[in-house]
Design a protein around this motif. Structure first.
Motif, PDB file in Angstrom:
ATOM      1  N   GLU A 224       0.836  -1.101  -0.004  1.00 29.82           N
ATOM      2  CA  GLU A 224      -0.066   0.032  -0.012  1.00 29.82           C
ATOM      3  C   GLU A 224       0.824   1.260  -0.024  1.00 29.82           C
ATOM      4  O   GLU A 224       0.346   2.299  -0.475  1.00 29.82           O
ATOM      5  CB  GLU A 224      -0.864   0.014   1.315  1.00 29.82           C
ATOM      6  N   ALA A 225       2.029   1.323   0.508  1.00 29.72           N
ATOM      7  CA  ALA A 225       3.081   2.595   0.494  1.00 29.72           C
ATOM      8  C   ALA A 225       3.531   2.726  -0.860  1.00 29.72           C
ATOM      9  O   ALA A 225       3.777   3.781  -1.257  1.00 29.72           O
ATOM     10  CB  ALA A 225       4.363   2.069   1.063  1.00 29.72           C
ATOM     11  N   ALA A 226       3.592   1.923  -1.743  1.00 26.77           N
ATOM     12  CA  ALA A 226       3.511   2.266  -3.317  1.00 26.77           C
ATOM     13  C   ALA A 226       2.302   2.201  -4.163  1.00 26.77           C
ATOM     14  O   ALA A 226       1.677   1.310  -4.410  1.00 26.77           O
ATOM     15  CB  ALA A 226       4.376   1.141  -3.896  1.00 26.77           C
ATOM     16  N   GLY A 227       1.801   3.407  -4.377  1.00 24.67           N
ATOM     17  CA  GLY A 227       0.619   3.767  -4.967  1.00 24.67           C
ATOM     18  C   GLY A 227       0.296   3.128  -6.052  1.00 24.67           C
ATOM     19  O   GLY A 227      -0.703   2.419  -6.144  1.00 24.67           O
ATOM     20  N   VAL A 228       1.185   3.094  -7.144  1.00 25.56           N
ATOM     21  CA  VAL A 228       0.962   2.482  -8.428  1.00 25.56           C
ATOM     22  C   VAL A 228       0.892   0.924  -8.380  1.00 25.56           C
ATOM     23  O   VAL A 228      -0.022   0.588  -9.074  1.00 25.56           O
ATOM     24  CB  VAL A 228       2.288   3.003  -9.323  1.00 25.56           C
ATOM     25  N   ARG A 229       1.857   0.472  -7.498  1.00 26.48           N
ATOM     26  CA  ARG A 229       1.684  -1.013  -7.329  1.00 26.48           C
ATOM     27  C   ARG A 229       0.170  -1.330  -6.747  1.00 26.48           C
ATOM     28  O   ARG A 229      -0.253  -2.625  -6.930  1.00 26.48           O
ATOM     29  CB  ARG A 229       2.779  -1.414  -6.426  1.00 26.48           C
ATOM     30  N   THR A 230      -0.376  -0.620  -5.955  1.00 25.17           N
ATOM     31  CA  THR A 230      -1.388  -0.966  -5.164  1.00 25.17           C
ATOM     32  C   THR A 230      -2.737  -0.898  -6.255  1.00 25.17           C
ATOM     33  O   THR A 230      -3.469  -1.907  -6.178  1.00 25.17           O
ATOM     34  CB  THR A 230      -1.811   0.180  -4.206  1.00 25.17           C
ATOM     35  N   VAL A 231      -2.855   0.358  -6.940  1.00 24.87           N
ATOM     36  CA  VAL A 231      -3.918   0.321  -7.728  1.00 24.87           C
ATOM     37  C   VAL A 231      -3.885  -0.742  -8.785  1.00 24.87           C
ATOM     38  O   VAL A 231      -5.010  -1.099  -9.315  1.00 24.87           O
ATOM     39  CB  VAL A 231      -4.044   1.800  -8.466  1.00 24.87           C
ATOM     40  N   LEU A 232      -2.709  -1.542  -9.102  1.00 27.86           N
ATOM     41  CA  LEU A 232      -2.775  -2.478 -10.383  1.00 27.86           C
ATOM     42  C   LEU A 232      -2.622  -3.819  -9.649  1.00 27.86           C
ATOM     43  O   LEU A 232      -2.497  -4.799 -10.356  1.00 27.86           O
ATOM     44  CB  LEU A 232      -1.519  -2.054 -11.100  1.00 27.86           C
ATOM     45  N   SER A 233      -2.655  -3.920  -8.234  1.00 25.28           N
ATOM     46  CA  SER A 233      -2.460  -5.125  -7.616  1.00 25.28           C
ATOM     47  C   SER A 233      -3.623  -5.878  -7.912  1.00 25.28           C
ATOM     48  O   SER A 233      -4.909  -5.697  -8.244  1.00 25.28           O
ATOM     49  CB  SER A 233      -2.178  -5.056  -6.092  1.00 25.28           C
ATOM     50  N   ARG A 234      -3.512  -7.301  -7.671  1.00 25.46           N
ATOM     51  CA  ARG A 234      -4.769  -8.363  -7.723  1.00 25.46           C
ATOM     52  C   ARG A 234      -5.879  -7.948  -6.944  1.00 25.46           C
ATOM     53  O   ARG A 234      -7.193  -8.136  -7.601  1.00 25.46           O
ATOM     54  CB  ARG A 234      -4.289  -9.675  -7.245  1.00 25.46           C
ATOM     55  N   ALA A 235      -5.630  -7.403  -5.719  1.00 23.93           N
ATOM     56  CA  ALA A 235      -6.849  -6.865  -4.899  1.00 23.93           C
ATOM     57  C   ALA A 235      -7.714  -5.651  -5.594  1.00 23.93           C
ATOM     58  O   ALA A 235      -8.975  -5.743  -5.444  1.00 23.93           O
ATOM     59  CB  ALA A 235      -6.478  -6.383  -3.615  1.00 23.93           C
ATOM     60  N   TYR A 236      -6.937  -4.806  -6.449  1.00 25.52           N
ATOM     61  CA  TYR A 236      -7.625  -3.761  -6.934  1.00 25.52           C
ATOM     62  C   TYR A 236      -7.728  -3.594  -8.463  1.00 25.52           C
ATOM     63  O   TYR A 236      -8.269  -2.668  -8.979  1.00 25.52           O
ATOM     64  CB  TYR A 236      -6.840  -2.687  -6.399  1.00 25.52           C
ATOM     65  N   ALA A 237      -7.064  -4.457  -9.117  1.00 29.85           N
ATOM     66  CA  ALA A 237      -7.132  -4.223 -10.518  1.00 29.85           C
ATOM     67  C   ALA A 237      -8.330  -4.091 -11.465  1.00 29.85           C
ATOM     68  O   ALA A 237      -8.621  -3.173 -12.184  1.00 29.85           O
ATOM     69  CB  ALA A 237      -6.233  -5.412 -11.143  1.00 29.85           C
ATOM     70  N   ARG A 238      -9.083  -4.994 -10.997  1.00 33.58           N
ATOM     71  CA  ARG A 238     -10.527  -5.088 -11.623  1.00 33.58           C
ATOM     72  C   ARG A 238     -11.350  -3.808 -11.331  1.00 33.58           C
ATOM     73  O   ARG A 238     -11.959  -3.013 -12.285  1.00 33.58           O
ATOM     74  CB  ARG A 238     -11.305  -6.372 -11.204  1.00 33.58           C
ATOM     75  N   HIS A 239     -11.158  -3.400 -10.073  1.00 34.45           N
ATOM     76  CA  HIS A 239     -11.792  -2.042  -9.853  1.00 34.45           C
ATOM     77  C   HIS A 239     -11.349  -0.701 -10.746  1.00 34.45           C
ATOM     78  O   HIS A 239     -11.944  -0.282 -11.257  1.00 34.45           O
ATOM     79  CB  HIS A 239     -11.456  -1.703  -8.171  1.00 34.45           C
ATOM     80  N   THR A 240      -9.880  -0.950 -10.738  1.00 35.71           N
ATOM     81  CA  THR A 240      -9.300   0.125 -11.370  1.00 35.71           C
ATOM     82  C   THR A 240      -9.697   0.057 -12.794  1.00 35.71           C
ATOM     83  O   THR A 240      -9.870   1.184 -13.362  1.00 35.71           O
ATOM     84  CB  THR A 240      -7.456   0.008 -11.414  1.00 35.71           C
ATOM     85  N   VAL A 241      -9.735  -0.930 -13.497  1.00 37.28           N
ATOM     86  CA  VAL A 241      -9.963  -1.083 -15.024  1.00 37.28           C
ATOM     87  C   VAL A 241     -11.524  -0.681 -15.121  1.00 37.28           C
ATOM     88  O   VAL A 241     -11.912   0.286 -16.184  1.00 37.28           O
ATOM     89  CB  VAL A 241     -10.022  -2.493 -15.527  1.00 37.28           C
ATOM     90  N   LEU A 242     -12.600  -1.380 -14.160  1.00 41.69           N
ATOM     91  CA  LEU A 242     -13.920  -0.789 -14.526  1.00 41.69           C
ATOM     92  C   LEU A 242     -14.236   0.774 -14.349  1.00 41.69           C
ATOM     93  O   LEU A 242     -14.834   1.406 -14.689  1.00 41.69           O
ATOM     94  CB  LEU A 242     -14.926  -1.595 -13.854  1.00 41.69           C
ATOM     95  N   PHE A 243     -13.483   1.034 -13.229  1.00 44.23           N
ATOM     96  CA  PHE A 243     -13.369   2.649 -12.626  1.00 44.23           C
ATOM     97  C   PHE A 243     -13.118   3.607 -13.945  1.00 44.23           C
ATOM     98  O   PHE A 243     -13.800   4.360 -14.275  1.00 44.23           O
ATOM     99  CB  PHE A 243     -12.810   3.049 -11.637  1.00 44.23           C
ATOM    100  N   THR A 244     -11.866   3.095 -14.563  1.00 45.65           N
ATOM    101  CA  THR A 244     -11.347   3.664 -15.778  1.00 45.65           C
ATOM    102  C   THR A 244     -12.558   3.786 -17.088  1.00 45.65           C
ATOM    103  O   THR A 244     -12.644   4.589 -17.649  1.00 45.65           O
ATOM    104  CB  THR A 244      -9.941   3.079 -16.092  1.00 45.65           C
ATOM    105  N   VAL A 245     -12.918   2.557 -17.377  1.00 45.72           N
ATOM    106  CA  VAL A 245     -13.846   2.593 -18.385  1.00 45.72           C
ATOM    107  C   VAL A 245     -15.092   3.337 -18.154  1.00 45.72           C
ATOM    108  O   VAL A 245     -15.522   4.120 -19.054  1.00 45.72           O
ATOM    109  CB  VAL A 245     -14.540   1.055 -18.464  1.00 45.72           C
ATOM    110  N   GLY A 246     -15.385   3.394 -16.609  1.00 47.46           N
ATOM    111  CA  GLY A 246     -16.695   4.143 -16.493  1.00 47.46           C
ATOM    112  C   GLY A 246     -16.416   5.554 -16.799  1.00 47.46           C
ATOM    113  O   GLY A 246     -17.310   6.556 -16.861  1.00 47.46           O
ATOM    114  N   ASN A 247     -15.293   6.052 -15.973  1.00 47.55           N
ATOM    115  CA  ASN A 247     -14.917   7.536 -16.165  1.00 47.55           C
ATOM    116  C   ASN A 247     -14.425   7.802 -17.543  1.00 47.55           C
ATOM    117  O   ASN A 247     -15.050   8.899 -17.821  1.00 47.55           O
ATOM    118  CB  ASN A 247     -13.637   7.716 -15.536  1.00 47.55           C
ATOM    119  N   PHE A 248     -14.078   7.124 -18.378  1.00 49.99           N
ATOM    120  CA  PHE A 248     -14.107   7.250 -19.932  1.00 49.99           C
ATOM    121  C   PHE A 248     -15.250   7.654 -20.334  1.00 49.99           C
ATOM    122  O   PHE A 248     -15.440   8.855 -21.272  1.00 49.99           O
ATOM    123  CB  PHE A 248     -13.179   6.095 -20.626  1.00 49.99           C
TER     124      PHE A 248
END
Length: 418
Positions: A224-248
């Motif tokens: 969690e101390a490394a922001g980029v690794r956190t948002v792309l980690s297994r726990a957060y990757a699906r959220h990140t992709v779908l949030f990005t599609v929705g935001n786009f």
């Protein structure tokens, strides 16, 4: 002297509730408001720019120039979102605000389309750095249980800025001309950036001790101390992709409307004064309606409210494509503003609530940065469709479809468990 607000407790369960903390939120809102003015002023100035023979714009070139601000915002959001977590949100906010102020003034002085495009790109880079810093900083000071409301207050600055730009164009547009409209935006931005420099408190990165404690408490949260690794980690990757599609998708719909609505209504034979009122009502609806939906989101959660707002936007934009009496279409325009802005606001608050504090600005920067692709595409699409003589109805269909895609992507995000 900065506002003497209680320092945000990154690992505390009781964020500051003091009046000074709300002053921080107010300053962040003001920064987003002038960004909104500088961003949306292009749409209200566009008819005058198209009529300026010295510029020699056609609709396709106008769409390209309109998209350059969003290209800059993408770059600024990606770079400054990560830097804000490391260096502090205040520093990044002031620096980014200075950049977009200087180059907004430069837009007013541009003599050639390529100069305007370059200055708009650089101004956009500054704009892209402001939003992640403002959202993350204001969230640190948000009272418990008022997260969605604070996010709405801050991000309502975009449509409030749109309202101010439309009012300025309606009242003084003929006197100021398109150059004067950009000049007004530059002056307002300079005032707010100066206030932020002298009054806004600094936000510190997550202390090392708190990061260690969070890692111990969370078991597997060392990353969690490394922001980029956190948002792309297994726990957060699906959220990140779908949030990005929705935001786009929602950015495509929202900024497509703000770039082209005035001109689209002109194409549908509404007079210029009426056409400017549509942009004014779009942003007024966004401001008023989004607050009501934010209260609802705080009570029942962001999932249903955010997706429902996107559906409302899609239906309302379809209604705009049908035309009709000015009174009816103004009402439909207000609903489009409520739906699109509420979806965007709640989506950003949902993102901020879905990631650990150490990666919050990084996540917002990543989602909004890549999502800015939708804002980049929107002006281009409008220009291409109009240049191809497919008419304003087709443009509305495209923006409505984008809002529907946003709703589908958000509903696909897994519900958080207990």
């Amino acid at each position: 002297m900065t506002i003497d607000a209680q320092a945000p407790a990154h690992h505390s369960s009781a964020p500051s509730r003091s009046p000074a903390a709300w002053a921080v939120v107010a300053l962040c809102t003001a920064a987003i408001t002038v960004e909104g003015f500088d961003l949306i002023v292009y749409g209200v100035a566009l008819p005058a720019m198209l009529g300026d023979d010295a510029l020699g714009l056609d609709k396709s070139l106008a769409g390209t120039l309109g998209s350059l601000a969003y290209v800059g915002m993408l770059i600024g959001a990606l770079v400054c979102g990560t830097l804000a977590d490391r260096l502090g949100r205040r520093r990044l906010l002031v620096a980014a605000g200075t950049v977009f102020t200087v180059f907004t003034v430069a837009c007013a002085l541009a003599a050639e389309p390529w100069q305007f495009g370059l200055f708009r790109l650089l101004a956009g880079a500054g704009m892209g750095g402001v939003m992640p810093s403002c959202v993350a900083l204001s969230k640190e000071y948000a009272p418990r249980g008022r997260s969605a409301l604070v996010a709405t207050v801050v991000l309502a600055g975009i449509p409030v800025g749109g309202v101010l730009s439309a009012l300025t164009a309606t009242t003084w547009g003929e006197t100021l001309g398109w150059r004067g409209l950009f000049g007004v935006g530059g002056v307002l931005s300079a005032l707010v950036v100066a206030a932020a420099y002298f009054l806004l408190p600094e936000s510190r990165p997550l202390p090392a001790a708190a990061a260690i404690a969070a890692a111990v408490d969370g078991g597997q949260r060392e990353s969690e101390a490394a922001g980029v690794r956190t948002v792309l980690s297994r726990a957060y990757a699906r959220h990140t992709v779908l949030f990005t599609v929705g935001n786009f998708a929602v950015l495509l719909a929202w900024y497509g409307l703000n770039t082209w609505l005035t001109q689209l209504m002109r194409e549908m034979d509404y007079p210029l004064g009426s056409a400017l009122r549509f942009t004014l009502v779009l942003n007024l609806g966004a401001v008023v309606g989004s607050f009501a939906l934010a209260v609802l989101a705080d009570r029942i959660g962001p999932r249903v409210v955010t997706a429902g707002s996107a559906v409302l936007a899609a239906v309302a934009v379809l209604g705009l494509s049908q035309g009709g009496s000015t009174a009816v279409i103004l009402g439909v325009t207000a609903l489009a503003g409520v739906g699109a802005q509420s979806a965007l606001t709640m989506l950003n608050d949902w993102v901020a609530s879905s990631y650990p504090a150490s990666a919050r600005a990084t996540a917002l920067g990543c989602v909004s940065g890549f999502g800015r692709g939708g804002a980049i595409v929107a002006p281009l699409l409008g220009g291409w469709i109009l240049d191809a003589a497919m008419g304003p109805t087709t443009v509305f269909y495209v923006f409505a479809a984008a809002a529907l895609v946003c709703a589908v992507a958000l509903l696909a995000i897994p519900a958080r468990r207990g």
